[in-house]
Design a protein around this motif. Structure first.
Motif: not given
Length: 491
Positions: A139-148
């Motif tokens: 779980v990484h709750n940041r859409v802006q950096s989820i691809a990274r």
């Protein structure tokens, strides 16, 4: 013979229009839907029951919208971690509550760890799960950096296939990702908190939450509930930023989730959430906060009075006003509580505290004591002290006492402060207490019980003192009443 439909954004526009029309005309008996059910174009011909699953994901406005669809509707809300406002309404008697505490067969508690983020830990956790043929939620709750973040995982664990899922993806793409992950075509799903509810994948038994300090207590518990849904041991890793201080509230949340690892701990989690955030506004939209401005005890007391008043008016007794509860300050210097190891079940313990808090007569406290002895065995000293303290409170209210203080440094002297001056009744009160064998110095408002001159325990003497003051007060009131009646008759 029952017509069941599903309404969500995953249905086409044409299907949605047909379902909305069917609901308005009464052709559909049961409609299972997301927040889409709350939009203004949806109306029901004869709505009778609303079941709100995962209640913590709905705001007050959402729930009120469902109620307004029809004036009288039964509402059943389901949640492993109810919102503080909802939980407090249940504890206060506004809503009924039942709890299920028996886990499914073969279900094992989830092992939970809190740690600073490190690449090595992420790689080790993912590999351990892959080695036993399982899958992983990260779980990484940041859409802006989820691809990274997904690229980082792919670099750390090249053996694993990685997929991405979040709420801003097109419906078809998100559905395809979740379906392929459920089929086992991807090993790691890097996602936002969109997986918080509704997923039941027994093969996913490792959860890694990045920036766990930024999530709420209910969110953490719900996310952890997505794993360990089969017979295998599950592992949850709550990661916080390396070398950065986290807030006090975040630390409390992580400590709570780390301590509550047993199955069925959702109620305890929700109680801790209520303690950390406050109960919110019963008649407004706030779902947390507000308690600290008046204090929890006073808030609960005021709310209980209001609930009783509404119930009384509903029974046709609207003209019966509740007797005002006077606030008495007690400082007796004795440990008074119901020990958790004596009454282990938290709701039962809270119910006993509530019964004691609402007691208006000494006999009612005696009945609570009998229930304790009958259900849980011999009453321990701390519980005895609590029962005694409540007896003192009830008698103090009856006697018009404002505060009772025991001063241990002065030989154990007990000071009783009255709400009103004794005035001309000072000597008569002193004589009445002296005749009862109580060594008491009587002032304008203060009564000093000389503990050093007692031939009985100070606790017993204090009860006798309060009973004596209450009886004297009632006699004076009767005499005043008789004189006023005589004066009216002679007039």
């Amino acid at each position: 013979p029952v017509n069941v439909e599903v309404l969500s954004r995953f249905r086409s526009d044409q299907e949605q229009r047909a379902i909305v029309e069917g609901l308005a005309q009464g052709r559909i008996d049961i409609c299972i839907g997301t927040h889409r059910l709350l939009q203004k174009d949806v109306s029901f011909k004869n709505l009778g029951l609303v079941v709100v699953d995962e209640e913590q994901r709905f705001g007050v406005g959402h729930k009120e919208r469902l109620k307004r669809l029809r004036k009288e509707v039964d509402v059943l809300t389901l949640s492993a971690t109810p919102i503080p406002r909802t939980l407090h309404m249940a504890l206060s008697g506004i809503r009924d509550m039942s709890t299920m505490e028996t886990p499914p067969e073969e279900r094992l508690p989830i092992k939970t760890y809190v740690s600073e983020y490190s690449d090595e830990l992420v790689r080790e956790a993912v590999l351990r799960e892959l080695d036993r043929g399982g899958q992983v939620y990260l779980v990484h709750n940041r859409v802006q950096s989820i691809a990274r973040m997904a690229d980082t995982v792919a670099r750390l664990v090249p053996e694993a296939s990685v997929a991405i899922g979040h709420g801003r993806m097109p419906e078809e793409a998100l559905e395809q990702v979740m379906t392929s992950f459920a089929r086992g075509e991807a090993d790691v799903l890097v996602c936002t908190t969109i997986i918080e509810s509704g997923l039941d994948l027994p093969n996913v038994n490792t959860l890694i939450i990045n920036r766990a300090d930024a999530l709420g207590l209910s969110q953490l518990y719900q996310l952890r509930g997505r794993i360990g849904r089969g017979a295998h041991r599950a592992y949850a890793y709550l990661l916080v930023p390396k070398g950065r201080r986290i807030t006090e509230a975040s630390q409390k949340r992580l400590e709570t989730i780390l301590a509550a690892t047993e199955l069925g701990a959702g109620f305890r989690i929700a109680m801790k959430d209520l303690e950390i955030r406050g109960a919110g506004n019963i008649l407004g939209a706030q779902q947390s906060g507000n308690i600290h401005s008046v204090g929890f005890e006073l808030y609960s007391q005021l709310l209980t009075q209001a609930v009783e008043q509404v119930k009384a008016s509903g029974d046709g007794a609207a003209s019966t006003m509740l007797e005002e509860r006077l606030d008495v300050t007690l400082n007796l210097g004795i440990p008074a509580r119901i020990p958790p190891d004596y009454v282990e079940d938290l709701p039962t313990r809270l119910g006993l505290y509530q019964r004691l808090g609402m007691a208006r007569k000494v006999e009612e406290i005696g009945r609570v004591q009998e229930d304790l002895r009958d259900r849980f065995g011999p009453v321990p000293r701390e519980a005895h002290n609590l029962l005694y303290t409540m007896r003192v409170r009830v008698l103090a209210e009856r006697a018009g006492v404002e505060a009772v203080t025991r001063e241990t440094r002065k030989g154990g002297e007990v000071t009783v402060r009255l709400r009103e001056d004794t005035g001309g009744a000072k000597l008569a009160l002193a004589k009445a207490l002296s005749d009862a064998g109580l060594p008491v110095r009587v002032g304008n408002r203060l009564l000093h019980l000389q503990v050093g001159n007692l031939r009985k325990p100070w606790g017993q003497a204090l009860l006798e003192l309060l009973e004596g003051v209450a009886a004297f007060k009632e006699r004076v009131a009767e005499m005043v009443g008789e004189r006023s009646m005589d004066a009216t008759g002679s007039g």
